[in-house]
Design a protein around this motif. Structure first.
Motif, PDB file in Angstrom:
ATOM      1  N   VAL A   1      13.891 -17.774  41.989  1.00 26.11           N
ATOM      2  CA  VAL A   1      15.080 -17.278  41.285  1.00 26.11           C
ATOM      3  C   VAL A   1      15.045 -17.691  39.820  1.00 26.11           C
ATOM      4  CG1 VAL A   1      17.608 -17.346  41.198  1.00 26.11           C
ATOM      5  CG2 VAL A   1      16.444 -17.288  43.409  1.00 26.11           C
ATOM      6  N   ALA A   2      14.673 -18.938  39.557  1.00 29.62           N
ATOM      7  CA  ALA A   2      14.611 -19.416  38.177  1.00 29.62           C
ATOM      8  C   ALA A   2      13.575 -18.643  37.376  1.00 29.62           C
ATOM      9  CB  ALA A   2      14.300 -20.908  38.152  1.00 29.62           C
ATOM     10  N   SER A   3      12.456 -18.274  38.003  1.00 28.45           N
ATOM     11  CA  SER A   3      11.410 -17.500  37.316  1.00 28.45           C
ATOM     12  C   SER A   3      11.923 -16.126  36.919  1.00 28.45           C
ATOM     13  CB  SER A   3      10.180 -17.345  38.226  1.00 28.45           C
ATOM     14  OG  SER A   3       9.579 -18.584  38.467  1.00 28.45           O
ATOM     15  N   TYR A   4      12.714 -15.507  37.800  1.00 31.82           N
ATOM     16  CA  TYR A   4      13.295 -14.200  37.478  1.00 31.82           C
ATOM     17  C   TYR A   4      14.230 -14.318  36.276  1.00 31.82           C
ATOM     18  CZ  TYR A   4      15.910  -9.858  38.003  1.00 31.82           C
ATOM     19  OH  TYR A   4      16.507  -8.649  37.754  1.00 31.82           O
ATOM     20  N   VAL A   5      15.070 -15.358  36.298  1.00 33.63           N
ATOM     21  CA  VAL A   5      16.012 -15.567  35.190  1.00 33.63           C
ATOM     22  C   VAL A   5      15.251 -15.842  33.896  1.00 33.63           C
ATOM     23  CG1 VAL A   5      17.822 -17.086  34.292  1.00 33.63           C
ATOM     24  CG2 VAL A   5      17.856 -16.378  36.699  1.00 33.63           C
ATOM     25  N   LEU A   6      14.214 -16.670  33.966  1.00 33.73           N
ATOM     26  CA  LEU A   6      13.434 -16.997  32.768  1.00 33.73           C
ATOM     27  C   LEU A   6      12.776 -15.761  32.179  1.00 33.73           C
ATOM     28  CD1 LEU A   6      12.103 -19.051  30.836  1.00 33.73           C
ATOM     29  CD2 LEU A   6      10.265 -19.300  32.508  1.00 33.73           C
ATOM     30  N   ALA A   7      12.129 -14.951  33.032  1.00 32.84           N
ATOM     31  CA  ALA A   7      11.438 -13.757  32.542  1.00 32.84           C
ATOM     32  C   ALA A   7      12.417 -12.773  31.907  1.00 32.84           C
ATOM     33  CB  ALA A   7      10.677 -13.087  33.686  1.00 32.84           C
ATOM     34  N   LYS A   8      13.552 -12.541  32.556  1.00 29.97           N
ATOM     35  CA  LYS A   8      14.525 -11.586  32.023  1.00 29.97           C
ATOM     36  C   LYS A   8      15.177 -12.119  30.736  1.00 29.97           C
ATOM     37  CE  LYS A   8      13.581  -8.750  35.207  1.00 29.97           C
ATOM     38  NZ  LYS A   8      12.662  -7.623  34.861  1.00 29.97           N
ATOM     39  N   THR A   9      15.390 -13.436  30.679  1.00 26.01           N
ATOM     40  CA  THR A   9      15.946 -14.033  29.458  1.00 26.01           C
ATOM     41  C   THR A   9      14.965 -13.893  28.299  1.00 26.01           C
ATOM     42  OG1 THR A   9      17.174 -15.656  30.773  1.00 26.01           O
ATOM     43  CG2 THR A   9      16.867 -16.150  28.439  1.00 26.01           C
ATOM     44  N   GLU A  10      13.692 -14.158  28.591  1.00 22.14           N
ATOM     45  CA  GLU A  10      12.666 -14.039  27.549  1.00 22.14           C
ATOM     46  C   GLU A  10      12.574 -12.605  27.032  1.00 22.14           C
ATOM     47  OE1 GLU A  10       7.839 -14.473  26.927  1.00 22.14           O
ATOM     48  OE2 GLU A  10       8.727 -14.945  28.885  1.00 22.14           O
ATOM     49  N   LEU A  11      12.562 -11.635  27.942  1.00 24.59           N
ATOM     50  CA  LEU A  11      12.479 -10.228  27.536  1.00 24.59           C
ATOM     51  C   LEU A  11      13.713  -9.817  26.725  1.00 24.59           C
ATOM     52  CD1 LEU A  11      11.068  -8.688  30.848  1.00 24.59           C
ATOM     53  CD2 LEU A  11       9.835  -9.052  28.707  1.00 24.59           C
ATOM     54  N   PHE A  12      14.878 -10.308  27.152  1.00 23.43           N
ATOM     55  CA  PHE A  12      16.124 -10.020  26.435  1.00 23.43           C
ATOM     56  C   PHE A  12      16.049 -10.537  24.996  1.00 23.43           C
ATOM     57  CE2 PHE A  12      20.326 -11.406  25.001  1.00 23.43           C
ATOM     58  CZ  PHE A  12      21.094 -10.264  25.182  1.00 23.43           C
ATOM     59  N   LEU A  13      15.586 -11.771  24.827  1.00 22.35           N
ATOM     60  CA  LEU A  13      15.520 -12.375  23.496  1.00 22.35           C
ATOM     61  C   LEU A  13      14.453 -11.721  22.620  1.00 22.35           C
ATOM     62  CD1 LEU A  13      15.941 -16.150  24.452  1.00 22.35           C
ATOM     63  CD2 LEU A  13      17.640 -14.649  23.372  1.00 22.35           C
ATOM     64  N   ARG A  14      13.316 -11.353  23.230  1.00 19.95           N
ATOM     65  CA  ARG A  14      12.236 -10.733  22.444  1.00 19.95           C
ATOM     66  C   ARG A  14      12.678  -9.416  21.810  1.00 19.95           C
ATOM     67  NH1 ARG A  14       7.659 -13.189  22.261  1.00 19.95           N
ATOM     68  NH2 ARG A  14       6.988 -14.632  23.904  1.00 19.95           N
ATOM     69  N   LYS A  15      13.581  -8.701  22.492  1.00 21.11           N
ATOM     70  CA  LYS A  15      14.052  -7.418  21.953  1.00 21.11           C
ATOM     71  C   LYS A  15      15.035  -7.604  20.805  1.00 21.11           C
ATOM     72  CE  LYS A  15      13.573  -4.820  26.281  1.00 21.11           C
ATOM     73  NZ  LYS A  15      14.310  -4.127  27.364  1.00 21.11           N
ATOM     74  N   ARG A  16      15.636  -8.790  20.711  1.00 24.62           N
ATOM     75  CA  ARG A  16      16.744  -8.973  19.765  1.00 24.62           C
ATOM     76  C   ARG A  16      16.450  -9.956  18.630  1.00 24.62           C
ATOM     77  NH1 ARG A  16      18.193  -7.305  24.461  1.00 24.62           N
ATOM     78  NH2 ARG A  16      20.027  -5.935  24.717  1.00 24.62           N
ATOM     79  N   ILE A  17      15.395 -10.744  18.773  1.00 22.24           N
ATOM     80  CA  ILE A  17      15.062 -11.715  17.722  1.00 22.24           C
ATOM     81  C   ILE A  17      13.921 -11.156  16.877  1.00 22.24           C
ATOM     82  CG2 ILE A  17      14.105 -14.028  17.293  1.00 22.24           C
ATOM     83  CD1 ILE A  17      15.597 -15.000  19.747  1.00 22.24           C
ATOM     84  N   PRO A  18      14.041 -11.186  15.550  1.00 27.87           N
ATOM     85  CA  PRO A  18      12.982 -10.667  14.671  1.00 27.87           C
ATOM     86  C   PRO A  18      11.639 -11.368  14.932  1.00 27.87           C
ATOM     87  CG  PRO A  18      14.976 -11.117  13.425  1.00 27.87           C
ATOM     88  CD  PRO A  18      15.202 -11.669  14.792  1.00 27.87           C
ATOM     89  N   ASP A  19      10.547 -10.631  14.729  1.00 23.43           N
ATOM     90  CA  ASP A  19       9.203 -11.152  15.007  1.00 23.43           C
ATOM     91  C   ASP A  19       8.945 -12.481  14.296  1.00 23.43           C
ATOM     92  OD1 ASP A  19       8.794  -8.952  16.535  1.00 23.43           O
ATOM     93  OD2 ASP A  19       7.555  -7.878  15.091  1.00 23.43           O
ATOM     94  N   ALA A  20       9.447 -12.627  13.091  1.00 22.73           N
ATOM     95  CA  ALA A  20       9.176 -13.828  12.303  1.00 22.73           C
ATOM     96  C   ALA A  20       9.747 -15.084  12.946  1.00 22.73           C
ATOM     97  CB  ALA A  20       9.749 -13.663  10.893  1.00 22.73           C
ATOM     98  N   PHE A  21      10.772 -14.937  13.794  1.00 25.04           N
ATOM     99  CA  PHE A  21      11.425 -16.105  14.391  1.00 25.04           C
ATOM    100  C   PHE A  21      11.153 -16.247  15.895  1.00 25.04           C
ATOM    101  CE2 PHE A  21      14.012 -14.847  10.736  1.00 25.04           C
ATOM    102  CZ  PHE A  21      14.054 -16.041  10.034  1.00 25.04           C
ATOM    103  N   GLN A  22      10.372 -15.325  16.455  1.00 23.69           N
ATOM    104  CA  GLN A  22      10.182 -15.340  17.905  1.00 23.69           C
ATOM    105  C   GLN A  22       9.491 -16.607  18.392  1.00 23.69           C
ATOM    106  OE1 GLN A  22       8.717 -11.910  19.899  1.00 23.69           O
ATOM    107  NE2 GLN A  22      10.390 -10.595  19.201  1.00 23.69           N
TER     108      GLN A  22
END
Length: 471
Positions: free
Chosen positions: A241-262
């Motif tokens: 369950v934690a792995s699912y949350v981690l992966a979805k959180t990471e994907l969510f943040l990657r779409k919204r944080i500029p490349d320079a700060f990822q």
């Protein structure tokens, strides 16, 4: 064996023609097709082709068994003949997955997570079997273990035990890597998450029960909220369950944080959020669910062992056909963690042996040389824990060998369950499976193994002589 153009053309025609092929690839032994309509497959014609050793459908893919060393040549010839594009295994999986219902998708997800880590778990199981032989009392000497008599071997056994236990102690790290990869996140973060859940600063999960009774579970105090500092060694559900949350959180943040700060923000924020959630909510809730699942299985097999062993023995092979057997690996691991052993896995080993014995019996019945060869090689494979060639290439094709194997596995499963046979680890699910059984239960397991060898063989042979459809 030479690869004829005509044989490859017949394979294509038998799967419904090139217009029925969405995509195709191959693995070490099999052609893998994503087909538009599997009802168009002519299995009888397909399996009469000399190159083909069997065929079956699983997880939305239609697979044709060719054999190691030949399958790549057949695939290359097929690509040239049909003009279909070369597809990757992932593209085939994606095309096949689109046709699955939600339950099938969930089962496939579990399979995709656990199959990559199986070699580590099986290897650990075999090594633990060697350790069991060296440290088990009564195997070589009465009331004494080998290392008690030969003390110079004690440290040797201790090192083997350490190597073997590593995969189980750090199991969340393995699952974290595989699960986060499956869910689309960064594998390295999955490893970190898994290892975080078994950090040495946390109370060992195996000592949780004793600490709870004594009222000495260490806690963090988060602004008035007490959070238990408990690790999840050997646990499956918390890290899934934690792995699912981690992966979805990471994907969510990657779409919204500029490349320079990822690099600076995505991984730290993902791990912080998932880590806090894992210790505050995910871990405690899934830990309780895991214990509940364990209690249900233990209760059934404790109160009605004959029925539990009979049903699981009979149904394991059909579960393999549907792919649902993958759902029981987490249960086995949970049982090993919570109770010190699993009573389910020994039945799995007997089921595999039974399928091999039924296929071997077909070798003595068959007059067709191709069927004889396939029956023998698939029987050997099943005896070593890989049953798909025996089941899909021989037993299901004639039905009564498959049913005979189910009966043999059911009777053998009932016998070993009544005798409380357990496996201390997961190993090779065939004849070498005794290495994973606790040494004190070898005798009843060998009797169960004899039942799984003899009964399916005899039943298949007798039914075959009656039906006479093996030519």
């Amino acid at each position: 064996m030479s690869i004829s153009k005509q044989s490859v053309e017949k394979i294509v025609e038998s799967v419904g023609g090139k217009e029925n092929i969405v995509a195709a690839t191959h693995c070490v032994t099999r052609l893998r097709f994503a087909l538009k309509d599997e009802s168009k497959v002519d299995k009888e014609t397909l399996e009469s082709i000399d190159l083909v050793k069997g065929s079956f459908s699983a997880n939305g893919q239609f697979q044709v068994v060719i054999g190691q060393g030949l399958v790549d040549k057949v695939y290359n010839e097929m690509v040239e003949l049909t003009g279909i594009g070369r597809a990757t295994k992932q593209e085939i999986k994606d095309a096949a997955e689109a046709k699955l219902n939600p339950l099938q998708r969930a089962i496939k997800t579990l399979a995709d997570i656990f199959i990559p880590i199986l070699p580590a778990i099986v290897t650990a199981g075999l090594l633990m079997g060697i350790n069991n032989i060296l440290t088990g009392q009564g195997i070589f000497y009465e009331n004494k273990s080998f290392v008690e008599v030969h003390k110079e071997w004690a440290d040797f056994a201790s090192i083997i035990n350490l190597i073997a236990n590593t995969a189980f102690v750090f199991l969340p790290g393995l699952i974290g890597w595989s699960a986060v990869t499956k869910f689309g996140g960064s594998p390295l973060l999955g490893i970190v998450l898994g290892l975080m859940l078994v950090h040495p600063d946390l109370l060992n999960a195996w000592g949780w029960g004793a600490a709870k009774e004594e009222g000495k579970i260490p806690v963090w105090n988060l602004f008035g909220l007490d959070v238990q500092k408990v690790g999840y060694q050997g646990q499956v559900l918390p890290v899934l369950v934690a792995s699912y949350v981690l992966a979805k959180t990471e994907l969510f943040l990657r779409k919204r944080i500029p490349d320079a700060f990822q690099l600076l923000l995505v991984a730290p924020l993902s791990l912080l959020f998932t880590g806090f959630l894992a210790f505050i909510a995910i871990g405690p809730i899934t830990f309780a669910i895991g214990n509940g699942i364990t209690s249900v299985f233990v209760s059934v097999f404790h109160n009605v062992p004959a029925i539990g062993g009979l049903l699981y023995g009979a149904l394991y092979a059909p579960l393999v056909v549907t792919g649902m057997h993958h759902t029981f690996l987490p249960v086995d691991l949970q049982l090993i963690t919570n109770t010190g052993g699993t009573f389910l896995w020994p039945i799995l080993a007997l089921s595999n042996i039974a399928q091999g014995s039924a296929a071997l019996s077909m070798m003595f019945l068959a007059k067709d040389e191709k069927l004889k060869g396939l029956s023998f090689t698939s029987a050997v494979s099943a005896y070593l824990g890989i049953t798909e060639p025996a089941m899909f290439g021989v037993n299901l094709r004639f039905r009564y060998p498959f049913i005979s194997a189910m009966i043999g596995a059911a009777v053998g499963g009932m016998f070993i369950t009544l005798n409380k046979v357990i496996a201390a680890s997961i190993g090779v699910g065939g004849l070498p499976g005794f290495l994973s059984i606790v040494p004190q239960k070898w005798a009843p397991f060998f009797i169960g193994m004899a039942i799984a060898i003899v009964l399916p063989f005899v039943l298949t042979f007798v039914l075959g002589k009656i039906r006479k459809d093996y030519n």
